[in-house]
Design a protein around this motif. Structure first.
Motif, PDB file in Angstrom:
ATOM      1  N   GLU A  28      -3.736  -4.993   2.890  1.00  0.00           N
ATOM      2  CA  GLU A  28      -4.997  -4.218   2.553  1.00  0.00           C
ATOM      3  C   GLU A  28      -4.691  -2.519   2.911  1.00  0.00           C
ATOM      4  O   GLU A  28      -5.144  -1.816   2.365  1.00  0.00           O
ATOM      5  CB  GLU A  28      -6.020  -4.773   3.261  1.00  0.00           C
ATOM      6  CG  GLU A  28      -7.668  -3.942   3.188  1.00  0.00           C
ATOM      7  CD  GLU A  28      -8.825  -4.458   3.738  1.00  0.00           C
ATOM      8  OE1 GLU A  28      -9.787  -3.901   3.631  1.00  0.00           O
ATOM      9  OE2 GLU A  28      -8.703  -5.862   4.599  1.00  0.00           O
ATOM     10  N   ASP A  29      -4.283  -2.281   4.246  1.00  0.00           N
ATOM     11  CA  ASP A  29      -4.076  -0.929   4.560  1.00  0.00           C
ATOM     12  C   ASP A  29      -3.242  -0.441   3.426  1.00  0.00           C
ATOM     13  O   ASP A  29      -3.531   1.086   3.200  1.00  0.00           O
ATOM     14  CB  ASP A  29      -3.356  -1.054   5.872  1.00  0.00           C
ATOM     15  CG  ASP A  29      -4.094  -1.449   7.039  1.00  0.00           C
ATOM     16  OD1 ASP A  29      -5.307  -1.716   6.969  1.00  0.00           O
ATOM     17  OD2 ASP A  29      -3.411  -2.005   7.960  1.00  0.00           O
ATOM     18  N   ILE A  30      -2.496  -0.815   2.846  1.00  0.00           N
ATOM     19  CA  ILE A  30      -1.297  -0.131   1.977  1.00  0.00           C
ATOM     20  C   ILE A  30      -2.202   0.076   0.643  1.00  0.00           C
ATOM     21  O   ILE A  30      -2.190   0.960  -0.166  1.00  0.00           O
ATOM     22  CB  ILE A  30       0.243  -0.916   1.818  1.00  0.00           C
ATOM     23  CG1 ILE A  30       0.847  -0.611   3.057  1.00  0.00           C
ATOM     24  CG2 ILE A  30       0.699  -0.328   0.644  1.00  0.00           C
ATOM     25  CD1 ILE A  30       2.062  -1.518   2.867  1.00  0.00           C
ATOM     26  N   ARG A  31      -2.859  -1.072   0.437  1.00  0.00           N
ATOM     27  CA  ARG A  31      -3.912  -1.062  -0.999  1.00  0.00           C
ATOM     28  C   ARG A  31      -4.683   0.184  -0.819  1.00  0.00           C
ATOM     29  O   ARG A  31      -4.949   0.834  -1.878  1.00  0.00           O
ATOM     30  CB  ARG A  31      -4.597  -2.501  -0.997  1.00  0.00           C
ATOM     31  CG  ARG A  31      -3.649  -3.376  -1.519  1.00  0.00           C
ATOM     32  CD  ARG A  31      -4.433  -4.607  -2.177  1.00  0.00           C
ATOM     33  NE  ARG A  31      -5.495  -4.932  -1.475  1.00  0.00           N
ATOM     34  CZ  ARG A  31      -5.598  -5.862  -0.817  1.00  0.00           C
ATOM     35  NH1 ARG A  31      -4.551  -6.755  -0.448  1.00  0.00           N
ATOM     36  NH2 ARG A  31      -6.703  -6.347   0.112  1.00  0.00           N
ATOM     37  N   LYS A  32      -5.460   0.261   0.391  1.00  0.00           N
ATOM     38  CA  LYS A  32      -6.273   1.366   0.224  1.00  0.00           C
ATOM     39  C   LYS A  32      -5.881   2.808  -0.014  1.00  0.00           C
ATOM     40  O   LYS A  32      -6.222   3.385  -0.825  1.00  0.00           O
ATOM     41  CB  LYS A  32      -6.992   1.368   1.589  1.00  0.00           C
ATOM     42  CG  LYS A  32      -8.176   0.566   1.875  1.00  0.00           C
ATOM     43  CD  LYS A  32      -8.418   0.764   3.418  1.00  0.00           C
ATOM     44  CE  LYS A  32      -9.580  -0.366   3.692  1.00  0.00           C
ATOM     45  NZ  LYS A  32     -10.182  -0.172   4.994  1.00  0.00           N
ATOM     46  N   ALA A  88      -2.113   2.859   6.924  1.00  0.00           N
ATOM     47  CA  ALA A  88      -0.932   2.384   6.149  1.00  0.00           C
ATOM     48  C   ALA A  88       0.376   2.652   6.438  1.00  0.00           C
ATOM     49  O   ALA A  88       1.457   2.034   6.366  1.00  0.00           O
ATOM     50  CB  ALA A  88      -1.376   3.422   4.854  1.00  0.00           C
ATOM     51  N   LEU A  89       0.525   3.983   7.262  1.00  0.00           N
ATOM     52  CA  LEU A  89       2.015   4.444   7.911  1.00  0.00           C
ATOM     53  C   LEU A  89       2.388   3.170   8.831  1.00  0.00           C
ATOM     54  O   LEU A  89       3.722   2.997   8.601  1.00  0.00           O
ATOM     55  CB  LEU A  89       1.866   5.743   8.449  1.00  0.00           C
ATOM     56  CG  LEU A  89       3.117   6.446   8.777  1.00  0.00           C
ATOM     57  CD1 LEU A  89       4.071   6.571   7.548  1.00  0.00           C
ATOM     58  CD2 LEU A  89       3.169   7.648   9.495  1.00  0.00           C
ATOM     59  N   ASN A  90       1.640   2.902   9.598  1.00  0.00           N
ATOM     60  CA  ASN A  90       1.975   1.743  10.532  1.00  0.00           C
ATOM     61  C   ASN A  90       2.409   0.655   9.730  1.00  0.00           C
ATOM     62  O   ASN A  90       3.446   0.060   9.906  1.00  0.00           O
ATOM     63  CB  ASN A  90       0.991   1.649  11.612  1.00  0.00           C
ATOM     64  CG  ASN A  90       0.731   2.876  12.417  1.00  0.00           C
ATOM     65  OD1 ASN A  90       1.580   3.335  12.575  1.00  0.00           O
ATOM     66  ND2 ASN A  90      -0.321   2.938  12.874  1.00  0.00           N
ATOM     67  N   ARG A  91       1.686   0.223   8.699  1.00  0.00           N
ATOM     68  CA  ARG A  91       2.083  -1.130   7.791  1.00  0.00           C
ATOM     69  C   ARG A  91       3.285  -0.906   7.047  1.00  0.00           C
ATOM     70  O   ARG A  91       3.975  -1.744   7.057  1.00  0.00           O
ATOM     71  CB  ARG A  91       0.731  -1.407   6.903  1.00  0.00           C
ATOM     72  CG  ARG A  91       1.082  -2.719   6.488  1.00  0.00           C
ATOM     73  CD  ARG A  91       1.061  -3.721   7.171  1.00  0.00           C
ATOM     74  NE  ARG A  91      -0.153  -4.372   7.454  1.00  0.00           N
ATOM     75  CZ  ARG A  91       0.001  -5.808   7.895  1.00  0.00           C
ATOM     76  NH1 ARG A  91       0.639  -6.383   8.346  1.00  0.00           N
ATOM     77  NH2 ARG A  91      -1.475  -6.332   7.853  1.00  0.00           N
ATOM     78  N   PHE A  92       3.479   0.363   6.558  1.00  0.00           N
ATOM     79  CA  PHE A  92       4.820   0.507   5.796  1.00  0.00           C
ATOM     80  C   PHE A  92       5.962   0.356   6.760  1.00  0.00           C
ATOM     81  O   PHE A  92       6.834  -0.116   6.637  1.00  0.00           O
ATOM     82  CB  PHE A  92       4.817   2.208   5.246  1.00  0.00           C
ATOM     83  CG  PHE A  92       3.971   2.189   4.074  1.00  0.00           C
ATOM     84  CD1 PHE A  92       4.348   1.285   2.853  1.00  0.00           C
ATOM     85  CD2 PHE A  92       3.077   3.163   3.865  1.00  0.00           C
ATOM     86  CE1 PHE A  92       3.581   1.577   1.652  1.00  0.00           C
ATOM     87  CE2 PHE A  92       2.393   3.480   2.770  1.00  0.00           C
ATOM     88  CZ  PHE A  92       2.898   2.702   1.556  1.00  0.00           C
TER      89      PHE A  92
END
Length: 102
Positions: A28-32, A88-92
């Motif tokens: 979800e973090d990246i999708r946003k 998102a950066l953390n998830r990447f």
């Protein structure tokens, strides 16, 4: 005998599910970040508008100058950070550790 259905053209406002479904494979973090970031579309739209308004360019150099000036104006507008970028950066970094710069 079978009857083939006519191929329908995509309608505006109707999702093209084969292209949308792969988006849901991301967390979800990246999708946003993906679906709320349309900077590339904005750049393309601005460059199309600038080149369409000039219609005729006397030389290749004239095109380069117009595009260069348009990109300078576009870059001035890039003052706001991308929304929800930190999560998102953390998830990447977790999802794509092997490709993430250290």
């Amino acid at each position: 005998m079978g009857c083939a259905l006519p191929q329908q053209k995509p309608r505006p406002g109707v999702l093209d599910f084969p292209r949308v479904i792969p988006l849901f494979a991301f967390p979800e973090d990246i999708r946003k970040v993906i679906y709320t970031t349309n900077a590339i579309e904005s750049v393309n739209m601005t460059l199309r508008k600038v080149t369409r308004n000039h219609r005729i360019f006397p030389s290749d150099e004239a095109v380069y100058k117009v595009v260069y000036l348009a990109m300078r104006n576009i870059a001035k507008k890039w003052t706001m950070p991308i929304r929800d970028w930190k999560p998102a950066l953390n998830r990447f970094a977790v999802e794509f550790a092997e490709r993430f710069p250290r």
